[in-house]
Write a protein that holds these residues in place. Sequence first.
Motif, PDB file in Angstrom:
ATOM      1  N   THR A   1     -54.885  21.974 -25.683  1.00 23.60           N
ATOM      2  CA  THR A   1     -55.052  21.718 -27.117  1.00 23.60           C
ATOM      3  C   THR A   1     -55.388  23.000 -27.863  1.00 23.60           C
ATOM      4  N   LEU A   2     -56.317  23.771 -27.323  1.00 24.83           N
ATOM      5  CA  LEU A   2     -56.718  25.027 -27.949  1.00 24.83           C
ATOM      6  C   LEU A   2     -55.568  26.033 -27.981  1.00 24.83           C
ATOM      7  N   THR A   3     -54.812  26.114 -26.905  1.00 23.50           N
ATOM      8  CA  THR A   3     -53.665  27.025 -26.853  1.00 23.50           C
ATOM      9  C   THR A   3     -52.628  26.640 -27.905  1.00 23.50           C
TER      10      THR A   3
ATOM     11  N   VAL B   1     -71.311  20.514 -22.174  1.00 22.46           N
ATOM     12  CA  VAL B   1     -70.529  21.665 -22.632  1.00 22.46           C
ATOM     13  C   VAL B   1     -69.131  21.223 -23.062  1.00 22.46           C
ATOM     14  N   LEU B   2     -68.531  20.313 -22.329  1.00 21.63           N
ATOM     15  CA  LEU B   2     -67.184  19.858 -22.683  1.00 21.63           C
ATOM     16  C   LEU B   2     -67.160  19.124 -24.020  1.00 21.63           C
ATOM     17  N   LYS B   3     -68.264  18.544 -24.425  1.00 18.93           N
ATOM     18  CA  LYS B   3     -68.335  17.846 -25.718  1.00 18.93           C
ATOM     19  C   LYS B   3     -68.518  18.812 -26.885  1.00 18.93           C
ATOM     20  N   LYS B   4     -68.942  20.038 -26.604  1.00 16.50           N
ATOM     21  CA  LYS B   4     -69.168  21.011 -27.674  1.00 16.50           C
ATOM     22  C   LYS B   4     -67.835  21.433 -28.291  1.00 16.50           C
ATOM     23  N   LYS B   5     -67.833  21.568 -29.611  1.00 19.33           N
ATOM     24  CA  LYS B   5     -66.617  22.025 -30.293  1.00 19.33           C
ATOM     25  C   LYS B   5     -66.376  23.509 -30.026  1.00 19.33           C
ATOM     26  N   HIS B   6     -67.429  24.295 -30.069  1.00 19.11           N
ATOM     27  CA  HIS B   6     -67.331  25.737 -29.833  1.00 19.11           C
ATOM     28  C   HIS B   6     -68.158  26.089 -28.605  1.00 19.11           C
ATOM     29  N   LYS B   7     -67.525  26.741 -27.663  1.00 22.13           N
ATOM     30  CA  LYS B   7     -68.206  27.111 -26.430  1.00 22.13           C
ATOM     31  C   LYS B   7     -68.615  28.580 -26.486  1.00 22.13           C
ATOM     32  N   SER B   8     -69.679  28.903 -25.761  1.00 21.78           N
ATOM     33  CA  SER B   8     -70.218  30.265 -25.771  1.00 21.78           C
ATOM     34  C   SER B   8     -70.013  30.916 -24.406  1.00 21.78           C
ATOM     35  N   TRP B   9     -70.334  32.204 -24.344  1.00 22.92           N
ATOM     36  CA  TRP B   9     -70.275  32.920 -23.062  1.00 22.92           C
ATOM     37  C   TRP B   9     -71.190  32.257 -22.045  1.00 22.92           C
ATOM     38  N   ASP B  10     -72.333  31.763 -22.494  1.00 20.73           N
ATOM     39  CA  ASP B  10     -73.273  31.116 -21.577  1.00 20.73           C
ATOM     40  C   ASP B  10     -72.682  29.842 -20.978  1.00 20.73           C
ATOM     41  N   ASP B  11     -71.779  29.203 -21.701  1.00 18.89           N
ATOM     42  CA  ASP B  11     -71.136  27.987 -21.194  1.00 18.89           C
ATOM     43  C   ASP B  11     -70.153  28.277 -20.061  1.00 18.89           C
TER      44      ASP B  11
ATOM     45  N   PHE C   1     -51.604  29.214 -30.793  1.00 14.17           N
ATOM     46  CA  PHE C   1     -50.322  29.893 -30.588  1.00 14.17           C
ATOM     47  C   PHE C   1     -49.107  29.022 -30.892  1.00 14.17           C
ATOM     48  N   GLY C   2     -49.300  27.729 -31.086  1.00 16.49           N
ATOM     49  CA  GLY C   2     -48.167  26.848 -31.310  1.00 16.49           C
ATOM     50  C   GLY C   2     -47.418  26.590 -30.016  1.00 16.49           C
ATOM     51  N   LYS C   3     -46.270  25.957 -30.161  1.00 17.40           N
ATOM     52  CA  LYS C   3     -45.466  25.632 -28.983  1.00 17.40           C
ATOM     53  C   LYS C   3     -44.302  26.613 -28.916  1.00 17.40           C
ATOM     54  N   THR C   4     -44.640  27.857 -28.740  1.00 20.92           N
ATOM     55  CA  THR C   4     -43.608  28.888 -28.704  1.00 20.92           C
ATOM     56  C   THR C   4     -43.620  29.603 -27.363  1.00 20.92           C
ATOM     57  N   MET C   5     -42.504  30.176 -27.068  1.00 20.57           N
ATOM     58  CA  MET C   5     -42.385  31.017 -25.889  1.00 20.57           C
ATOM     59  C   MET C   5     -41.765  32.320 -26.376  1.00 20.57           C
ATOM     60  N   GLN C   6     -42.323  33.418 -25.973  1.00 20.56           N
ATOM     61  CA  GLN C   6     -41.822  34.712 -26.413  1.00 20.56           C
ATOM     62  C   GLN C   6     -41.264  35.472 -25.216  1.00 20.56           C
ATOM     63  N   LEU C   7     -39.991  35.803 -25.284  1.00 23.82           N
ATOM     64  CA  LEU C   7     -39.374  36.595 -24.228  1.00 23.82           C
ATOM     65  C   LEU C   7     -39.371  38.057 -24.647  1.00 23.82           C
ATOM     66  N   PHE C   8     -39.566  38.936 -23.690  1.00 25.41           N
ATOM     67  CA  PHE C   8     -39.537  40.361 -23.979  1.00 25.41           C
ATOM     68  C   PHE C   8     -38.662  41.054 -22.953  1.00 25.41           C
ATOM     69  N   ALA C   9     -38.229  42.229 -23.319  1.00 27.49           N
ATOM     70  CA  ALA C   9     -37.475  43.064 -22.389  1.00 27.49           C
ATOM     71  C   ALA C   9     -38.410  44.166 -21.896  1.00 27.49           C
ATOM     72  N   PRO C  10     -38.410  44.444 -20.606  1.00 21.85           N
ATOM     73  CA  PRO C  10     -39.205  45.573 -20.119  1.00 21.85           C
ATOM     74  C   PRO C  10     -38.470  46.877 -20.381  1.00 21.85           C
ATOM     75  N   LEU C  11     -39.206  47.882 -20.798  1.00 21.02           N
ATOM     76  CA  LEU C  11     -38.642  49.219 -20.975  1.00 21.02           C
ATOM     77  C   LEU C  11     -39.536  50.174 -20.182  1.00 21.02           C
ATOM     78  N   TYR C  12     -39.013  50.658 -19.081  1.00 14.60           N
ATOM     79  CA  TYR C  12     -39.783  51.516 -18.185  1.00 14.60           C
ATOM     80  C   TYR C  12     -39.738  52.949 -18.691  1.00 14.60           C
TER      81      TYR C  12
END
Length: 161
Positions: free
Chosen positions: A61-63, A29-39, A67-78
């Motif tokens: 690697t997949l992340t 499974v680790l050698k597969k390029k695309h993994k499935s739900w069954d994996d 998504f790149g090497k970014t970090m996104q900060l957000f402000a909470p609004l209750y």
Amino acid sequence: MYSSHFDPGSIQTACNISLSVTSNEVERVLKKKHKSWDDLAILLSPKALFFLEEMASQAHTLTCQRFGKTMQLFAPLYLSNFCYNSCHYCGFSMENKTPRITLTQAQRIQEATFLNKRGFQHVLLLTGEAEKESIAMIAESIVDMRPFFASIGIEIQPLDT
């Protein structure tokens, strides 16, 4: 589509599969390029424990690819602090004797303006877990916030749909 994978019967079947997996199956499974739900059952098996470094490397690697090497900060609004839970760690706990409010539309816009002027581009709209908070109010809040933020996330009470 996803609901069929989270059926209790399917989960039990996946657990049973997981317990009978061999190291060779994990490697395959680790050698597969695309993994499935069954994996997934194979990668969560006890035998996969010996492959954590490789799985972590593939996940990293997949992340980065997605998504790149970014970090996104957000402000909470209750939007509201009404809650029907009694979590010991949470300030919204219904056991806390604190005034409960839901922001008006004008108050929500005032808060959005405040955050936007301070440079926030991303906001997370939050409510406590209370059915009192209507989906219409939350949807209206999202529409109201759109001019102020590049992205809007929500963290609200559990919903039926």
